[in-house]
Design a protein around this motif. Structure first.
Motif, short mmCIF file in Angstrom:
data_model
loop_
_atom_site.label_atom_id
_atom_site.label_comp_id
_atom_site.label_asym_id
_atom_site.label_seq_id
_atom_site.Cartn_x
_atom_site.Cartn_y
_atom_site.Cartn_z
N THR A 101 0.83 -1.21 0.00
CA THR A 101 0.00 0.00 0.00
C THR A 101 0.87 1.25 0.00
N GLU A 102 1.93 1.25 0.80
CA GLU A 102 2.82 2.41 0.84
C GLU A 102 3.58 2.58 -0.47
N ARG A 103 3.96 1.47 -1.09
CA ARG A 103 4.62 1.57 -2.40
C ARG A 103 3.66 2.16 -3.43
N SER A 104 2.40 1.78 -3.34
CA SER A 104 1.40 2.34 -4.24
C SER A 104 1.24 3.84 -4.01
N LEU A 105 1.25 4.26 -2.75
CA LEU A 105 1.18 5.69 -2.43
C LEU A 105 2.41 6.42 -2.95
N PHE A 106 3.57 5.76 -2.87
CA PHE A 106 4.79 6.37 -3.40
C PHE A 106 4.67 6.61 -4.90
N LEU A 107 4.17 5.61 -5.63
CA LEU A 107 3.99 5.78 -7.07
C LEU A 107 3.01 6.91 -7.37
N ARG A 108 1.96 7.00 -6.56
CA ARG A 108 1.00 8.09 -6.73
C ARG A 108 1.69 9.45 -6.54
N PHE A 109 2.59 9.51 -5.58
CA PHE A 109 3.30 10.76 -5.29
C PHE A 109 4.27 11.13 -6.40
N VAL A 110 4.98 10.14 -6.92
CA VAL A 110 6.08 10.44 -7.84
C VAL A 110 5.69 10.34 -9.31
N TRP A 111 4.56 9.65 -9.61
CA TRP A 111 4.21 9.42 -11.02
C TRP A 111 2.74 9.65 -11.31
N GLU A 145 10.53 16.26 -3.26
CA GLU A 145 9.65 16.83 -4.27
C GLU A 145 9.52 15.83 -5.42
N SER A 146 8.41 15.91 -6.14
CA SER A 146 8.27 15.05 -7.31
C SER A 146 7.65 15.82 -8.46
N HIS A 173 1.97 10.20 2.23
CA HIS A 173 0.68 10.13 2.90
C HIS A 173 -0.08 11.45 2.87
N PHE A 174 0.63 12.57 2.85
CA PHE A 174 -0.05 13.85 3.03
C PHE A 174 0.11 14.82 1.86
N CYS A 175 1.05 14.59 0.96
CA CYS A 175 1.23 15.49 -0.19
C CYS A 175 0.61 14.84 -1.41
N LYS A 176 -0.71 14.93 -1.54
CA LYS A 176 -1.41 14.21 -2.59
C LYS A 176 -1.93 15.11 -3.70
N THR A 219 5.29 19.48 -3.70
CA THR A 219 6.37 20.00 -2.89
C THR A 219 5.99 19.98 -1.43
N GLY A 220 6.96 19.76 -0.60
CA GLY A 220 6.67 19.67 0.83
C GLY A 220 7.10 20.89 1.60
N HIS A 221 7.42 21.99 0.98
CA HIS A 221 7.83 23.17 1.74
C HIS A 221 7.20 24.41 1.14
#
Length: 221
Positions: A101-111, A145-146, A173-176, A219-221
């Motif tokens: 699930t976290e890997r899926s969230l990572f892909l959502r964040f970066v791609w 950042e992505s 989890h929070f930068c969607k 971006t997270g900042h």
């Protein structure tokens, strides 16, 4: 008929009620399914679909729900850092520790998607780019950042694996939000968002491909 015929379920009518209930649930979306079938038939001959199981068809269209890291690693390229550097090793160790699930969230964040293509060929030449920059100072105060358009992850030079894991987990989890980041800044400040490429000479070759209207980033900042 199901609701009007039986106002009360009794021992005498329970079997008939169950039969009608099952029949209703099996056919309640017949009209919608027929429309989907008609649409698919315009792309793929329907008889060919019987050659595949439901899982095989889903995987071909959507990719695998499992996120195999060896496949992601095989298309990874690195900018501003060597693949053997500690930061990169920490990154992959953190990814190994992630749940699916976290890997899926990572892909959502970066791609901007939640599944990987099935094979390397299905990436169609698109690399996963990890870029490490020195503009983040101090690095441990910044999130990754992505740029989803370019399958690009920007990492500060974190001081340790624990910090990298903490920042990456927070980001996925929070930068969607993707498309509304710049608009949110304009609404809050009344000024256009600053062009990130002006502070990032190391990334000019990537940022030069992105116009204001196509540059999707988190971006997270």
């Amino acid at each position: 008929q199901l609701s009007s015929k039986y106002t009360h379920i009794t021992l005498d009518n329970r079997t008939e009620y169950v039969r009608l209930a099952i029949n209703y649930r099996l056919h309640e979306f017949d009209e919608q399914v027929a429309a989907v079938r008609e649409g698919m038939a315009r792309v793929v001959p329907v008889p060919l679909l019987s050659l595949f199981t439901g899982y095989e068809l889903e995987t071909m269209v959507c990719g695998s729900p499992d996120i195999p890291l060896h496949l992601l690693k095989s298309v990874a390229t690195y900018k501003g850092i060597e693949p053997s550097a500690s930061l990169i090793q920490w990154f992959w160790e953190v990814m190994e520790s992630f749940s699916n699930t976290e890997r899926s969230l990572f892909l959502r964040f970066v791609w901007g998607r939640t599944r990987l293509p099935r094979t390397i060929a299905d990436f169609r030449g698109r690399d996963f780019v990890i870029q490490v920059l020195d503009k983040y100072n101090p690095p441990d105060h910044f999130l990754p950042e992505s740029y989803t358009c370019f399958f690009l992850l920007k990492l500060p030079r974190y001081s340790c694996k624990q910090v990298l894991e903490e920042k990456l987990k927070y980001a996925i989890h929070f930068c969607k939000s993707i498309d509304t980041d710049d608009y949110a800044r304009i609404a809050l400040t009344g000024e256009p968002a600053a062009d990130d490429s002006s502070d990032d000479s190391e990334n000019e070759d990537v940022d030069s491909f992105a116009s204001d209207s196509t540059q999707d980033y988190l971006t997270g900042h």
